[in-house]
Design an enzyme around this catalytic site. Structure first.
Site, PDB file in Angstrom:
ATOM      1  N   HIS A 198       0.085  -1.244   6.532  1.00  0.00           N
ATOM      2  CA  HIS A 198       0.625  -0.007   7.138  1.00  0.00           C
ATOM      3  C   HIS A 198       1.753  -0.267   8.145  1.00  0.00           C
ATOM      4  CE1 HIS A 198      -3.051   2.768   6.114  1.00  0.00           C
ATOM      5  NE2 HIS A 198      -2.475   2.241   5.052  1.00  0.00           N
TER       6      HIS A 198
ATOM      7  N   ASP B 238      -5.924   1.105  -5.426  1.00  0.00           N
ATOM      8  CA  ASP B 238      -5.051   1.599  -4.355  1.00  0.00           C
ATOM      9  C   ASP B 238      -3.872   0.657  -4.193  1.00  0.00           C
ATOM     10  OD1 ASP B 238      -4.020   1.962  -1.637  1.00  0.00           O
ATOM     11  OD2 ASP B 238      -5.667   3.368  -1.390  1.00  0.00           O
TER      12      ASP B 238
ATOM     13  N   ASP C 109       0.850  -1.195   0.000  1.00  0.00           N
ATOM     14  CA  ASP C 109       0.000   0.000   0.000  1.00  0.00           C
ATOM     15  C   ASP C 109       0.880   1.236   0.000  1.00  0.00           C
ATOM     16  OD1 ASP C 109      -1.883   1.952   0.370  1.00  0.00           O
ATOM     17  OD2 ASP C 109      -2.573   1.267   2.324  1.00  0.00           O
TER      18      ASP C 109
ATOM     19  N   GLU D  33      -2.757  10.670   0.283  1.00  0.00           N
ATOM     20  CA  GLU D  33      -3.995   9.887   0.455  1.00  0.00           C
ATOM     21  C   GLU D  33      -4.070   9.348   1.859  1.00  0.00           C
ATOM     22  OE1 GLU D  33      -6.364   6.048   0.458  1.00  0.00           O
ATOM     23  OE2 GLU D  33      -4.336   6.469   1.097  1.00  0.00           O
ATOM     24  N   GLU D  34      -2.908   8.912   2.365  1.00  0.00           N
ATOM     25  CA  GLU D  34      -2.899   8.253   3.659  1.00  0.00           C
ATOM     26  C   GLU D  34      -3.368   9.165   4.789  1.00  0.00           C
ATOM     27  OE1 GLU D  34      -2.827   5.301   4.060  1.00  0.00           O
ATOM     28  OE2 GLU D  34      -1.513   4.263   2.653  1.00  0.00           O
TER      29      GLU D  34
HETATM   30 ZN   LIG Z   1      -3.511   3.021   0.104  1.00  0.00          ZN
END
Ligand SMILES: [Zn+2]
Length: 770
Positions: free
Chosen positions: A562, A464, A397, A435-436
């Site tokens: 993440h 994404d 991600d 975006e995060e």
């Molecule tokens: Zn993402």
């Protein structure tokens, strides 16, 4: 690169004269190409052109799509993935600026036109990297008995030794310390808070301990703060992230599961876009309508300190909790033979404090944009997007998506250079920043260009990151359902095992893993929040597709989500083991969709299907909701009357759509006879393109969030990751339940009427006269 607005590069919108001739030349050239390909016996031409004596315009389009798919190469995806994930690159840092320019370079080298960056000045948040956040537990005598490190250890030095990679933090957490008793509140959903209250435990003045999963972390903190918590801790439960056990042979890097000290980072902002410039772009030259204090007062930013911790630290807290055992569905596993208790406080008088260092800073972010200009309708935009900022290395991600998007761009340009293909409509490539932190880059972009997008954007297609390796998974709005299904039938299944079992295409495994048995198609939902498609649909009314690959496990998302362990190593070896075959399939599907929307003579949008979803799904749902309202018989009749009128309008839409389908057939036929004359085609497409816009209410559907403007689909208030249907009606009903007044009753009827007004707008859009 200098900032150049999209408007500055507008090309002629003329669709008469020269383009007609060009259309003819393109078709003639494509025909020659098709015959050449057939003669050469190229793989895809065999599949698609075994009867090439009957080549149609649609066949030509399919042939080009096959060539683009063949041009997508895993070696290139790997190369891009390495480049984009070299260093930790949080938004607003030099490292992330570098990634923006690397993307721009990759796109320019591939040959995209007008590649440039679009900057915004936005409010971001960082920890103190010299001073890690911590959880400290002290004995009643004041002696420190436990202190979390606040930094996850490097496991693979070659990949994870970047400075500050291991820091455990949450963006926009309040700065400061909190010392108080701890209360455990399961996942921190609205129901969990309600149940905690029923169980007689008060969170006021306490530190809320919640586990990740079942919703967006920002919503959990928002609720905890509203309930009076003065601090919060989020932990990962092994039930979600280490399902094979926590021993080293059962977790990363041996397996895909979270290692002992792994921690999920993320944002706590409650809402999307720059916190200080709601509804308007955060440009240097424009005034910011909101202050930081107001953002905190409005609940957009939290005020309390919040920390993310590992299951190992979670264990240290949970094993000390006093109070009665938590309900059975609140139980999890963090180690030992532990029963989770509710608290408040610890059994032996020990005290917990959290120390959070968090700073708000205005920083420049940059979206990257690039074009393949359409040969026939340059002002019709097929928009593809992915974000590139990451919490650490981001090799899953988001840069699995960034690498694939760069390869889609390159493969398309290669096809243009080596064949006679050029898309009829413009394909726009978008790489979003920040975006995060809360979809900031894409939201500011949509706010800046909303009027242009409402005229030019046909569709926004978001990817994404890959989230698994089993099956394609697509969310979209009803008018695009057929298009996303058809495209999935055109892409080969990346799994050898699946192919050997007869499931040759993405569609076959998708249908097997995520079936909607009643409808006989894969299960497709309307996208909620959580990625960059949201502002396109909810603010601008641009139809969106959000797709990924998923596993059919109990994962909320993949376990290493993440963390600092999302490095190319983990990606290649843990999520996409067969030489990045999933990445490649994702690129092929993205290209197939883009090609379909760019080249189909008539846009693949199905209003008849939309009308039947309205009649068969949405209206029955609304009817059930309405029947639950506690009102007098006569008041209920008033609501029911408006509902009946809405049903009638939906029925009119179905009738009108079927009639319009005939217009489409006629137009398609006449175009195939006479491609010199595209004006009927343009008229039909203009109408199709406009239908989703009918559902945008410029005043907003939600009183406390005017950026939610889509009358049918909104991001859910209680969980930003999911979507809610007809939020305006739902909000009016909720308000009436709390305070049943005549005005409140009228508002319910008014909101049903607004939905009806939007449906009538679609009917009128499809009609020949007004
Ligand atoms: Zn993402």
């Amino acid at each position: 690169m200098p900032y150049v607005g999209v408007g500055a590069q507008t090309v002629s919108t003329s669709l008469t004269g020269a383009p007609m001739v060009k259309a003819y030349i393109a078709i003639a050239a494509s025909l020659i190409f098709v015959f050449c390909i057939a003669a050469l016996g190229v793989h895809h031409s065999e599949r698609k052109f075994n009867k090439f004596n009957k080549v149609s315009i649609d066949d030509i389009h399919k042939s080009d799509a096959g060539v683009i798919q063949d041009n997508i190469k895993t070696e290139n995806i790997k190369k891009y993935l390495r480049i984009f994930t070299k260093d930790p690159h949080v938004a607003g840092t030099e490292a992330n600026k570098k990634v923006a320019y690397e993307i721009a370079n990759a796109w320019s080298e591939a040959g995209l036109e007008d590649v440039h960056t679009l900057p915004y000045e936005v409010l971001l948040s960082y920890p103190d990297f010299e001073n890690p956040n911590s959880v400290i537990i002290k004995s009643s005598a004041g002696k420190e008995v436990f202190k979390s490190k606040g930094v996850s250890p490097v496991i693979i030095p070659d990949e994870q030794s970047g400075k500050y990679a291991g820091h455990q933090w949450l963006a926009y957490a309040g700065n400061g310390s909190a010392s108080a008793d701890v209360v455990y509140i399961n996942h921190g959903t609205a129901n969990d808070f309600k149940n905690l209250k029923l169980m007689g435990v008060d969170i006021k003045g306490k530190i809320a301990l919640m586990r990740y999963g079942h919703g967006f972390r920002g919503d959990k903190i928002h609720k905890a703060q509203q309930a009076g918590a003065i601090g919060a801790i989020l932990f990962s439960d092994t039930q979600d992230v280490a399902q094979d056990g926590v021993e080293s042979e059962n977790v990363y890097p041996k397996k895909i599961w979270m290692p002992n000290e792994g921690v999920q980072r993320g944002s706590l902002m409650h809402g999307d876009g720059d916190a200080l410039s709601p509804y308007y772009p955060s440009k240097k030259e424009l005034f910011k309508g909101r202050t930081i204090e107001e953002a905190k007062e409005d609940g957009v930013l939290p005020s309390i300190p919040v920390l993310p911790v590992s299951y190992t630290t979670g264990y240290e807290i949970l094993k000390r909790l006093s109070g009665r055992p938590a309900p059975s569905d609140w139980q999890g596993f963090v180690g030992g033979n532990l029963t989770y208790k509710l608290g408040p406080g610890f059994v032996n008088g020990e005290k917990l404090s959290i120390n959070v260092h968090s700073e708000l800073r205005t920083k420049r972010i940059r979206n990257v944009i690039g074009y393949i200009r359409g040969s026939e309708e340059p002002d019709s935009y097929i928009m593809l997007g992915n974000h590139f900022d990451a919490w650490v290395y981001g090799s899953i991600d988001p840069n699995s998506g960034t690498a694939v998007l760069a390869e889609v761009a390159r493969a398309m340009m290669q096809t243009i250079n080596e064949t006679s293909w050029k898309p009829a409509r413009t394909i726009v490539f978008n790489a979003w920043d920040a975006e995060e932190f809360g979809l900031i880059g894409s939201t500011e972009f949509v706010e800046e260009f909303v009027n242009i997008l409402q005229k030019r954007a046909v569709v926004y297609i978001n990817m994404d990151c890959i989230q698994g390796n089993i099956s394609l998974h697509v969310d979209t709005v009803p008018i695009l359902e057929h298009a996303v299904i058809e495209a999935s039938k055109q892409v080969e299944n990346p799994s050898k095992r699946e192919r050997s079992r007869g499931r040759k295409t993405l569609y076959d495994t998708w249908m097997k893993v995520f079936p909607d048995k009643k409808a006989g198609v894969p299960k497709i939902r309307v996208p909620g929040g959580g990625s960059d498609h949201a502002p396109f649909l909810n603010f601008a009314g641009v139809p969106v597709i959000n797709f990924t690959f998923k596993n059919y496990t109990t994962w909320d998302t993949y376990p290493l989500y993440h963390t600092m362990y999302e490095t190319p190593f983990s990606n290649i070896h843990l999520l996409d083991t067969d030489n990045l075959s999933v990445h490649k399939a994702i690129g092929q599907y993205w290209a197939e969709l883009a090609k379909t929307f760019a080249d189909d003579v008539i846009l693949p949008m199905n209003t008849t299907h939309f009308a039947s979803v309205m009649l068969k799904t949405y209206l029955p749902q609304l009817k059930t909701t309405i029947s639950g309202i506690n009102v007098s018989r006569s008041d209920f009749e008033d609501i029911r009357t408006q509902y009946a009128l809405l049903s009638k309008s939906a029925q009119d839409l179905l009738t009108m759509s079927k009639k319009f389908q005939e217009t489409i057939h006629f137009t398609q036929h006449s175009f195939s006879q006479n491609p010199y004359d595209p004006k009927h085609v343009n008229a039909v497409n203009e109408r199709l393109k406009s239908t989703e816009r009918c559902f945008i209410n410029p005043r907003g559907v939600s009183m406390h969030n005017p950026s939610a403007r889509h009358v049918l689909f909104s991001v859910s208030d209680s969980d930003s990751y999911s979507s809610s249907l007809m939020a305006g009606v739902q909000n009016a009903i909720n308000s009436y339940d709390l305070n049943p007044t005549k005005k409140g009753l009228r508002e319910i009827i008014n909101q049903i009427s607004i939905v009806q007004y939007s449906v009538i707008c679609v009917v009128n859009t499809l009609r020949d006269v007004i």
